[in-house]
Design a protein around this motif. Structure first.
Motif, PDB file in Angstrom:
ATOM      1  N   GLU A 191       0.799  -1.126   0.055  1.00 49.78           N
ATOM      2  CA  GLU A 191      -0.067   0.033   0.017  1.00 49.78           C
ATOM      3  C   GLU A 191       1.023   1.415   0.180  1.00 49.78           C
ATOM      4  OE1 GLU A 191      -3.266   2.625   2.593  1.00 49.78           O
ATOM      5  OE2 GLU A 191      -2.928   0.311   3.099  1.00 49.78           O
ATOM      6  N   GLY A 192       0.931   2.121  -1.034  1.00 55.41           N
ATOM      7  CA  GLY A 192       1.670   3.209  -1.265  1.00 55.41           C
ATOM      8  C   GLY A 192       2.801   3.206  -1.974  1.00 55.41           C
ATOM      9  N   TRP A 193       3.958   3.891  -1.758  1.00 59.94           N
ATOM     10  CA  TRP A 193       5.132   3.992  -2.418  1.00 59.94           C
ATOM     11  C   TRP A 193       4.762   4.097  -4.010  1.00 59.94           C
ATOM     12  CZ3 TRP A 193       9.199  -0.781  -3.510  1.00 59.94           C
ATOM     13  CH2 TRP A 193      10.258  -0.205  -3.369  1.00 59.94           C
ATOM     14  N   LYS A 194       4.212   5.248  -4.175  1.00 63.00           N
ATOM     15  CA  LYS A 194       3.846   5.673  -5.468  1.00 63.00           C
ATOM     16  C   LYS A 194       5.432   5.730  -6.404  1.00 63.00           C
ATOM     17  CE  LYS A 194       0.176   8.871  -4.383  1.00 63.00           C
ATOM     18  NZ  LYS A 194       0.256   9.847  -3.627  1.00 63.00           N
ATOM     19  N   GLN A 195       6.312   6.243  -5.922  1.00 61.21           N
ATOM     20  CA  GLN A 195       7.653   6.311  -6.722  1.00 61.21           C
ATOM     21  C   GLN A 195       8.351   5.008  -6.564  1.00 61.21           C
ATOM     22  OE1 GLN A 195       7.620   9.116  -8.258  1.00 61.21           O
ATOM     23  NE2 GLN A 195       5.843   9.841  -7.034  1.00 61.21           N
ATOM     24  N   GLY A 196       8.033   3.705  -6.146  1.00 59.58           N
ATOM     25  CA  GLY A 196       8.767   2.664  -6.301  1.00 59.58           C
ATOM     26  C   GLY A 196       8.919   1.931  -7.612  1.00 59.58           C
ATOM     27  N   PRO A 197       9.702   0.905  -7.660  1.00 61.26           N
ATOM     28  CA  PRO A 197       9.725   0.543  -8.943  1.00 61.26           C
ATOM     29  C   PRO A 197       8.892  -0.785  -9.249  1.00 61.26           C
ATOM     30  CG  PRO A 197      11.327  -0.322  -7.531  1.00 61.26           C
ATOM     31  CD  PRO A 197      10.652   0.581  -6.849  1.00 61.26           C
ATOM     32  N   LEU A 198       7.761  -0.785  -8.584  1.00 66.12           N
ATOM     33  CA  LEU A 198       6.811  -1.710  -8.518  1.00 66.12           C
ATOM     34  C   LEU A 198       5.473  -1.427  -9.675  1.00 66.12           C
ATOM     35  CD1 LEU A 198       6.265  -2.931  -4.947  1.00 66.12           C
ATOM     36  CD2 LEU A 198       7.863  -4.117  -6.505  1.00 66.12           C
ATOM     37  N   PRO A 199       4.954  -2.489 -10.303  1.00 63.53           N
ATOM     38  CA  PRO A 199       3.811  -2.214 -11.213  1.00 63.53           C
ATOM     39  C   PRO A 199       2.747  -1.673 -10.228  1.00 63.53           C
ATOM     40  CG  PRO A 199       4.381  -4.379 -11.229  1.00 63.53           C
ATOM     41  CD  PRO A 199       5.286  -3.757 -10.364  1.00 63.53           C
ATOM     42  N   LYS A 200       1.752  -0.961 -10.727  1.00 59.32           N
ATOM     43  CA  LYS A 200       0.836  -0.360  -9.761  1.00 59.32           C
ATOM     44  C   LYS A 200      -0.502  -0.406 -10.167  1.00 59.32           C
ATOM     45  CE  LYS A 200       4.407   3.036  -8.743  1.00 59.32           C
ATOM     46  NZ  LYS A 200       5.156   2.151  -9.082  1.00 59.32           N
ATOM     47  N   LEU A 201      -1.416  -0.409  -9.150  1.00 58.79           N
ATOM     48  CA  LEU A 201      -2.858  -0.340  -9.237  1.00 58.79           C
ATOM     49  C   LEU A 201      -3.341   0.701  -8.676  1.00 58.79           C
ATOM     50  CD1 LEU A 201      -5.806  -2.086  -9.982  1.00 58.79           C
ATOM     51  CD2 LEU A 201      -5.439  -2.823  -7.813  1.00 58.79           C
ATOM     52  N   GLU A 202      -4.080   1.874  -9.352  1.00 57.67           N
ATOM     53  CA  GLU A 202      -4.057   3.165  -8.908  1.00 57.67           C
ATOM     54  C   GLU A 202      -5.586   3.236  -8.325  1.00 57.67           C
ATOM     55  OE1 GLU A 202      -3.970   7.720  -9.987  1.00 57.67           O
ATOM     56  OE2 GLU A 202      -3.407   6.524 -11.392  1.00 57.67           O
ATOM     57  N   VAL A 203      -5.904   3.507  -7.160  1.00 59.65           N
ATOM     58  CA  VAL A 203      -7.069   3.708  -6.507  1.00 59.65           C
ATOM     59  C   VAL A 203      -7.376   5.245  -6.537  1.00 59.65           C
ATOM     60  CG1 VAL A 203      -8.744   3.467  -4.634  1.00 59.65           C
ATOM     61  CG2 VAL A 203      -6.913   1.875  -5.145  1.00 59.65           C
ATOM     62  N   TRP A 204      -8.255   5.591  -7.535  1.00 56.72           N
ATOM     63  CA  TRP A 204      -8.491   7.040  -7.741  1.00 56.72           C
ATOM     64  C   TRP A 204     -10.100   7.490  -7.323  1.00 56.72           C
ATOM     65  CZ3 TRP A 204     -10.944  10.181 -11.488  1.00 56.72           C
ATOM     66  CH2 TRP A 204     -10.370  11.475 -11.636  1.00 56.72           C
ATOM     67  N   ARG A 205     -10.071   8.547  -6.737  1.00 58.30           N
ATOM     68  CA  ARG A 205     -11.319   9.041  -6.549  1.00 58.30           C
ATOM     69  C   ARG A 205     -11.227  10.896  -6.914  1.00 58.30           C
ATOM     70  NH1 ARG A 205     -13.522   8.628  -0.627  1.00 58.30           N
ATOM     71  NH2 ARG A 205     -13.494   6.532  -1.358  1.00 58.30           N
ATOM     72  N   GLU A 206     -12.309  11.188  -7.673  1.00 59.76           N
ATOM     73  CA  GLU A 206     -12.165  12.399  -8.285  1.00 59.76           C
ATOM     74  C   GLU A 206     -12.220  13.493  -7.117  1.00 59.76           C
ATOM     75  OE1 GLU A 206     -14.514  14.772 -11.979  1.00 59.76           O
ATOM     76  OE2 GLU A 206     -15.264  12.789 -10.992  1.00 59.76           O
ATOM     77  N   GLY A 207     -11.273  14.704  -7.309  1.00 60.30           N
ATOM     78  CA  GLY A 207     -11.283  15.733  -6.266  1.00 60.30           C
ATOM     79  C   GLY A 207      -9.979  15.567  -5.334  1.00 60.30           C
ATOM     80  N   LEU A 208      -9.531  14.144  -5.476  1.00 64.02           N
ATOM     81  CA  LEU A 208      -8.348  14.103  -4.319  1.00 64.02           C
ATOM     82  C   LEU A 208      -7.033  14.594  -4.941  1.00 64.02           C
ATOM     83  CD1 LEU A 208      -9.417  11.036  -2.397  1.00 64.02           C
ATOM     84  CD2 LEU A 208      -9.703  13.391  -1.555  1.00 64.02           C
ATOM     85  N   GLY A 209      -6.829  14.485  -6.119  1.00 60.65           N
ATOM     86  CA  GLY A 209      -5.446  14.660  -6.819  1.00 60.65           C
ATOM     87  C   GLY A 209      -5.741  14.348  -8.261  1.00 60.65           C
ATOM     88  N   PRO A 210      -4.621  14.291  -8.919  1.00 68.43           N
ATOM     89  CA  PRO A 210      -4.500  14.293 -10.547  1.00 68.43           C
ATOM     90  C   PRO A 210      -4.460  12.771 -10.459  1.00 68.43           C
ATOM     91  CG  PRO A 210      -2.558  15.069  -9.871  1.00 68.43           C
ATOM     92  CD  PRO A 210      -3.588  15.358  -8.617  1.00 68.43           C
ATOM     93  N   LEU A 211      -4.953  12.083 -11.639  1.00 68.00           N
ATOM     94  CA  LEU A 211      -4.828  10.697 -12.112  1.00 68.00           C
ATOM     95  C   LEU A 211      -3.466  10.351 -12.281  1.00 68.00           C
ATOM     96  CD1 LEU A 211      -6.470   8.033 -12.363  1.00 68.00           C
ATOM     97  CD2 LEU A 211      -6.635   9.013 -14.896  1.00 68.00           C
ATOM     98  N   LEU A 212      -2.844   9.586 -11.657  1.00 62.49           N
ATOM     99  CA  LEU A 212      -1.561   9.189 -11.894  1.00 62.49           C
ATOM    100  C   LEU A 212      -1.347   8.363 -13.368  1.00 62.49           C
ATOM    101  CD1 LEU A 212      -0.280   7.911  -8.511  1.00 62.49           C
ATOM    102  CD2 LEU A 212       0.268  10.102  -9.587  1.00 62.49           C
ATOM    103  N   ALA A 213      -2.287   7.612 -13.836  1.00 60.63           N
ATOM    104  CA  ALA A 213      -2.219   6.719 -14.744  1.00 60.63           C
ATOM    105  C   ALA A 213      -2.221   7.397 -15.825  1.00 60.63           C
ATOM    106  CB  ALA A 213      -3.358   5.606 -14.794  1.00 60.63           C
ATOM    107  N   ALA A 214      -2.476   8.643 -15.957  1.00 62.22           N
ATOM    108  CA  ALA A 214      -2.562   9.486 -17.137  1.00 62.22           C
ATOM    109  C   ALA A 214      -1.163   9.789 -17.588  1.00 62.22           C
ATOM    110  CB  ALA A 214      -3.276  10.840 -17.085  1.00 62.22           C
ATOM    111  N   GLU A 215      -0.358   9.886 -16.918  1.00 56.32           N
ATOM    112  CA  GLU A 215       1.324  10.200 -16.987  1.00 56.32           C
ATOM    113  C   GLU A 215       2.226   9.187 -16.856  1.00 56.32           C
ATOM    114  OE1 GLU A 215       2.081  13.957 -15.458  1.00 56.32           O
ATOM    115  OE2 GLU A 215       0.531  14.892 -16.234  1.00 56.32           O
TER     116      GLU A 215
END
Length: 169
Positions: free
Chosen positions: A100-124
């Protein structure tokens, strides 16, 4: 050797913990041994101030364990970036590790996204395999509704079979 691993990332309050507490039993029911690591960028204390385990940790012990009838808590004095070394320690005991977490780590990711909390990481980012969201998203190869635990689990099993849950370092 490291076991297959996936980082479940998203902004605070997006539902990462809730999703993980629903995924782990489903994965276990399908026969997988699953480990979970909570990663935090904040330096939360690992031991209660003044406790015996805090005192042992302060001595420079290689590890400190606290065992009671409820289970075992094991801590190592490694810097937070050593998640990969931690995974290696459990390679023979799990089929999959969910971090859980570690956005900058070298693992493949599953993003949990809710509108209004921050930008979608998957877009970039190329390392986001799928997005879990109630909202329509662009830039993600795959999207799941938060309550589609069986669909997400099947997707993770396919990723395991395809060898997609390896570190990128």
């Amino acid at each position: 050797m490291r076991p297959p691993a996936l980082a479940v990332v998203g902004w605070s309050g997006s539902g990462k913990t809730t999703l993980l507490t629903r995924l782990v039993p489903e994965l276990r029911q399908r026969g997988l041994r699953v480990g979970v690591v909570k990663h935090s960028s904040d330096a939360h204390p690992l031991h209660l101030e003044g406790s015996d385990t805090a005192r042992y940790a302060e001595t420079g012990a290689t590890f400190v364990a606290f065992a009671n009838p409820a289970g075992v808590q094991l801590t190592f004095p490694e810097p937070p970036g050593q998640v990969l070394a931690l995974l290696e320690r459990f390679a023979d005991t799990v089929d999959l590790v969910l971090v859980e977490g570690w956005k900058q780590g070298p693992l493949p990711k599953l993003e949990v996204w809710r509108e209004g909390l921050g930008p979608l990481l998957a877009a970039e980012r190329q390392d986001v395999l799928a997005v879990v969201s109630d909202s329509a998203v662009t830039g993600a190869a795959q999207r799941f509704a938060p309550d589609d635990v069986q669909g997400i689990t099947s997707f993770l099993q396919q990723c395991l079979r395809d060898g997609m849950l390896r570190t990128t370092d």
